[in-house]
Motif scaffolding. Structure first.
Motif, PDB file in Angstrom:
ATOM      1  N   PHE A  64       2.398   4.551 -11.738  1.00  0.00           N
ATOM      2  CA  PHE A  64       3.210   5.753 -11.916  1.00  0.00           C
ATOM      3  C   PHE A  64       4.108   6.011 -10.706  1.00  0.00           C
ATOM      4  O   PHE A  64       3.847   5.535  -9.598  1.00  0.00           O
ATOM      5  CB  PHE A  64       2.328   6.982 -12.173  1.00  0.00           C
ATOM      6  N   THR A  65       5.162   6.754 -10.957  1.00  0.00           N
ATOM      7  CA  THR A  65       6.017   7.281  -9.904  1.00  0.00           C
ATOM      8  C   THR A  65       6.139   8.781 -10.097  1.00  0.00           C
ATOM      9  O   THR A  65       5.730   9.317 -11.142  1.00  0.00           O
ATOM     10  CB  THR A  65       7.401   6.596  -9.912  1.00  0.00           C
ATOM     11  N   LEU A  66       6.673   9.485  -9.116  1.00  0.00           N
ATOM     12  CA  LEU A  66       6.737  10.947  -9.177  1.00  0.00           C
ATOM     13  C   LEU A  66       8.063  11.467  -9.698  1.00  0.00           C
ATOM     14  O   LEU A  66       8.216  12.675  -9.876  1.00  0.00           O
ATOM     15  CB  LEU A  66       6.468  11.542  -7.783  1.00  0.00           C
ATOM     16  N   PHE A  67       9.020  10.594  -9.923  1.00  0.00           N
ATOM     17  CA  PHE A  67      10.343  11.070 -10.325  1.00  0.00           C
ATOM     18  C   PHE A  67      11.055  10.004 -11.148  1.00  0.00           C
ATOM     19  O   PHE A  67      10.685   8.830 -11.143  1.00  0.00           O
ATOM     20  CB  PHE A  67      11.176  11.424  -9.095  1.00  0.00           C
ATOM     21  N   GLN A  68      12.082  10.446 -11.842  1.00  0.00           N
ATOM     22  CA  GLN A  68      13.023   9.539 -12.487  1.00  0.00           C
ATOM     23  C   GLN A  68      14.389   9.627 -11.829  1.00  0.00           C
ATOM     24  O   GLN A  68      15.107   8.629 -11.749  1.00  0.00           O
ATOM     25  CB  GLN A  68      13.126   9.859 -13.990  1.00  0.00           C
ATOM     26  N   GLU A  69      14.742  10.805 -11.358  1.00  0.00           N
ATOM     27  CA  GLU A  69      15.981  10.983 -10.603  1.00  0.00           C
ATOM     28  C   GLU A  69      15.640  11.146  -9.126  1.00  0.00           C
ATOM     29  O   GLU A  69      14.767  11.929  -8.763  1.00  0.00           O
ATOM     30  CB  GLU A  69      16.763  12.193 -11.109  1.00  0.00           C
ATOM     31  N   ILE A  70      16.310  10.413  -8.276  1.00  0.00           N
ATOM     32  CA  ILE A  70      15.984  10.360  -6.844  1.00  0.00           C
ATOM     33  C   ILE A  70      16.101  11.738  -6.202  1.00  0.00           C
ATOM     34  O   ILE A  70      17.160  12.365  -6.249  1.00  0.00           O
ATOM     35  CB  ILE A  70      16.924   9.373  -6.124  1.00  0.00           C
ATOM     36  N   PRO A  71      15.030  12.227  -5.588  1.00  0.00           N
ATOM     37  CA  PRO A  71      15.102  13.515  -4.901  1.00  0.00           C
ATOM     38  C   PRO A  71      15.776  13.391  -3.535  1.00  0.00           C
ATOM     39  O   PRO A  71      15.807  12.304  -2.945  1.00  0.00           O
ATOM     40  CB  PRO A  71      13.637  13.909  -4.754  1.00  0.00           C
ATOM     41  N   PHE A  72      16.324  14.486  -3.049  1.00  0.00           N
ATOM     42  CA  PHE A  72      16.956  14.551  -1.726  1.00  0.00           C
ATOM     43  C   PHE A  72      18.005  13.455  -1.549  1.00  0.00           C
ATOM     44  O   PHE A  72      17.988  12.694  -0.578  1.00  0.00           O
ATOM     45  CB  PHE A  72      15.904  14.477  -0.618  1.00  0.00           C
ATOM     46  N   GLN A  73      18.913  13.397  -2.493  1.00  0.00           N
ATOM     47  CA  GLN A  73      19.923  12.338  -2.473  1.00  0.00           C
ATOM     48  C   GLN A  73      20.854  12.435  -1.266  1.00  0.00           C
ATOM     49  O   GLN A  73      21.471  11.436  -0.875  1.00  0.00           O
ATOM     50  CB  GLN A  73      20.735  12.372  -3.772  1.00  0.00           C
ATOM     51  N   GLU A  74      20.944  13.617  -0.656  1.00  0.00           N
ATOM     52  CA  GLU A  74      21.806  13.758   0.511  1.00  0.00           C
ATOM     53  C   GLU A  74      21.310  12.937   1.695  1.00  0.00           C
ATOM     54  O   GLU A  74      22.059  12.653   2.636  1.00  0.00           O
ATOM     55  CB  GLU A  74      21.937  15.234   0.922  1.00  0.00           C
ATOM     56  N   TYR A  75      20.027  12.526   1.676  1.00  0.00           N
ATOM     57  CA  TYR A  75      19.460  11.711   2.755  1.00  0.00           C
ATOM     58  C   TYR A  75      19.205  10.268   2.319  1.00  0.00           C
ATOM     59  O   TYR A  75      18.771   9.451   3.129  1.00  0.00           O
ATOM     60  CB  TYR A  75      18.150  12.328   3.255  1.00  0.00           C
ATOM     61  N   TYR A  76      19.477   9.972   1.066  1.00  0.00           N
ATOM     62  CA  TYR A  76      19.211   8.647   0.508  1.00  0.00           C
ATOM     63  C   TYR A  76      20.349   7.697   0.882  1.00  0.00           C
ATOM     64  O   TYR A  76      21.520   8.037   0.724  1.00  0.00           O
ATOM     65  CB  TYR A  76      19.079   8.758  -1.007  1.00  0.00           C
ATOM     66  N   ILE A  77      20.030   6.508   1.385  1.00  0.00           N
ATOM     67  CA  ILE A  77      21.085   5.651   1.944  1.00  0.00           C
ATOM     68  C   ILE A  77      21.304   4.359   1.163  1.00  0.00           C
ATOM     69  O   ILE A  77      22.165   3.562   1.523  1.00  0.00           O
ATOM     70  CB  ILE A  77      20.803   5.308   3.422  1.00  0.00           C
ATOM     71  N   ASP A  78      20.558   4.119   0.084  1.00  0.00           N
ATOM     72  CA  ASP A  78      20.836   2.967  -0.766  1.00  0.00           C
ATOM     73  C   ASP A  78      21.953   3.315  -1.745  1.00  0.00           C
ATOM     74  O   ASP A  78      22.239   4.496  -1.995  1.00  0.00           O
ATOM     75  CB  ASP A  78      19.579   2.540  -1.526  1.00  0.00           C
ATOM     76  N   ASP A  79      22.577   2.313  -2.344  1.00  0.00           N
ATOM     77  CA  ASP A  79      23.706   2.548  -3.242  1.00  0.00           C
ATOM     78  C   ASP A  79      23.338   2.348  -4.707  1.00  0.00           C
ATOM     79  O   ASP A  79      24.190   2.036  -5.540  1.00  0.00           O
ATOM     80  CB  ASP A  79      24.879   1.635  -2.872  1.00  0.00           C
ATOM     81  N   ASP A  80      22.035   2.546  -5.031  1.00  0.00           N
ATOM     82  CA  ASP A  80      21.566   2.281  -6.389  1.00  0.00           C
ATOM     83  C   ASP A  80      21.105   3.539  -7.107  1.00  0.00           C
ATOM     84  O   ASP A  80      20.209   3.489  -7.954  1.00  0.00           O
ATOM     85  CB  ASP A  80      20.428   1.266  -6.349  1.00  0.00           C
TER      86      ASP A  80
END
Length: 495
Positions: free
Chosen positions: A328-344
């Motif tokens: 399992f994972t905790l999300f489907q949409e990436i949380p805190f995208q303002e700090y996320y640095i991948d381009d996917d």
């Protein structure tokens, strides 16, 4: 992984001054422009990301225990805390949670900046039989000398302080101590001890009981790496550099299959197809020759691509199996995208919605389309399996080892793996950057339970444990002999 660990901060944030430490050695002190408020903000961002996105956060500890660790370390943040000390505050939490896929790295600019400075320990080491030995003749210190202390700190205490920077699954310690033998050693020492211009080594030369002392100057990372490439054990360790191979041991009427990585590529790649053809050829030969004993050596296997691990296991088992019993994972949409640095961002969202489509109690579980039932191969091996493991085995490597150990026809020889027996948090890595320190936070987001048998010698939080605990001995290190393989050969001779 990069050869040079990411240990950087934006170049404008650092200046250096020299001073004398309490023991009289010249030590480089660091000052940074991060304020207490900036560090607190970064810590709060880190805590929010981990609690929202890290599916394995509460795998080995209760919610109250994790909350307590966050609170305790947050309280350590003061205005006079250095950047390195702030890193250590964050790392205390990360290490406690227990996942071999966890990383915390400096941004790239200080990586280069620090690597050029003469602040690093110069001698590669070996950790054998709970002792530390030199792995290179350096200055007047011979190869194989036992290190008694470094800078007046007992060697075991010193090793404990640097081994904590190795991330392992669960409560495993073996992998922490083994990985200090790698080219990451000088950075572990830097993170623990700071910038030092010299090291005072107390040691005993081989075949001597008389302690000696030597003061050696610090070196740049480039110089350490040159020493590491000349390490005494390199010839022996090079045997694990080949991805996979097979040979027949005629004197034992035994097959010897080595698979030291599963990083051959995914199912559509040429690398995977070549590997699949290799396995089919090997196991067809084993069946035709009616071989009764097979050594499977996965030492050094830190994982790789699906389904290379499961494909190999399908040739070694007689049961139906899955990669995991749940994931399992905790999300489907990436949380805190303002700090996320991948381009996917969009790609990962779509993939998670497709694969982790079952919402249950706030967790998104993997559906069966992505966790198929595997069957034993027609030419699967039916004899006795001798599995060789070591502390470098992790991720897909330890998942494979756990599956093999679950079968009754397996004898496991070596040392406990860095990766977990019952499960791990892996599959999909994500990368975040903290806003003020620019530290990079990396972890995997899928927590899974492996399809293994519950065994009396395996507690939750253990790595894959051997039936016969065998590490390289000091004498075999000095003679470049393979202690574990020789032990396996002796066991086969007695069968």
């Amino acid at each position: 992984m990069k050869i040079i660990i990411r240990l950087t901060i934006l170049s404008g944030l650092i200046f250096l001054v020299s001073c004398k430490s309490e023991n009289g050695k010249t030590e480089l002190k660091e000052s940074y422009s991060l304020s207490e408020q900036e560090m607190l903000q970064d810590f709060e961002v880190f805590e929010s990301i981990y609690k929202k996105a890290n599916a394995g956060l509460y795998k080995y500890h209760s919610r109250s225990e994790i909350d307590s660790v966050f609170s305790k370390n947050k309280a350590e943040i003061k205005d006079n805390v250095s950047y390195r000390e702030f890193y250590n505050i964050l790392w205390n939490v990360i290490d406690y949670t227990g996942s071999c896929h966890n990383e915390l790295t400096y941004p790239d600019s200080l990586d280069s900046h620090l690597s050029k400075q003469k602040i690093f320990f110069p001698i590669p080491i070996k950790y054998l039989e709970n002792k530390v030995f030199t792995n290179l003749e350096y200055k007047n210190i011979p190869i194989g000398s036992e290190i008694i202390s470094i800078n007046n700190v007992n060697a075991n205490q010193f090793v404990t302080s640097i081994a904590r920077y190795v991330s392992t699954d669960g409560f495993n310690k073996t992998g922490k101590y083994k990985k200090i033998e790698t080219d990451w050693l000088p950075f572990y020492i830097y993170l623990s001890e700071g910038k030092l211009t010299q090291f005072e080594i107390e040691y005993k030369a081989p075949n001597s009981d008389s302690p000696k002392k030597s003061t050696i100057e610090s070196v740049s990372y480039k110089d350490f790496y040159a020493n590491y490439n000349k390490r005494y054990s390199k010839e022996f360790e090079s045997k694990f550099n080949n991805d996979y191979s097979y040979q027949w041991i005629d004197s034992l009427s035994t097959g010897f299959l080595e698979v030291h990585t599963f990083a051959m590529g995914g199912p559509e790649t040429d690398g995977h197809k070549k590997y699949a053809a290799f396995l089919d050829s090997v196991f067809t030969t084993l069946k035709t020759q009616k071989v009764e004993t097979l050594i499977v050596d996965v030492r050094g296997n830190g994982g790789g691509n699906d389904p290379n691990d499961l494909l190999l296991y399908s040739y070694l088992t007689q049961r139906e199996f899955k990669e995991n019993t749940s994931a399992f994972t905790l999300f489907q949409e990436i949380p805190f995208q303002e700090y996320y640095i991948d381009d996917d961002v969009e790609e990962l969202k779509n993939d998670l919605k497709e694969e982790h489509s079952i919402l249950k109690e706030g967790k998104y579980y993997q559906n069966n389309n992505f966790n198929k039932v595997w069957k034993s191969r027609e030419n699967a091996f039916h004899g006795t399996i001798i599995l060789l493991i070591d502390p470098y085995v992790a991720s897909a490597g330890s998942l494979f080892a756990s599956l093999v150990k679950s079968d009754e026809n397996t004898v496991v020889i070596g040392e406990e793996t860095l990766g977990g027996y019952y499960g791990h948090t892996g599959h999909i890595p994500v990368n975040y950057e903290l806003p003020n320190s620019k530290l990079h936070l990396t972890f995997s987001i899928v927590d899974l339970n492996q399809d293994v048998t519950q065994l009396s010698d395996e507690k939750f939080g253990d790595g894959v444990k051997p039936d016969f605990k065998v590490g390289q001995s000091y004498q075999d290190f000095m003679n470049n002999r393979d202690t574990q393989l020789n032990f396996a050969i002796q066991k086969i001779e007695k069968l």
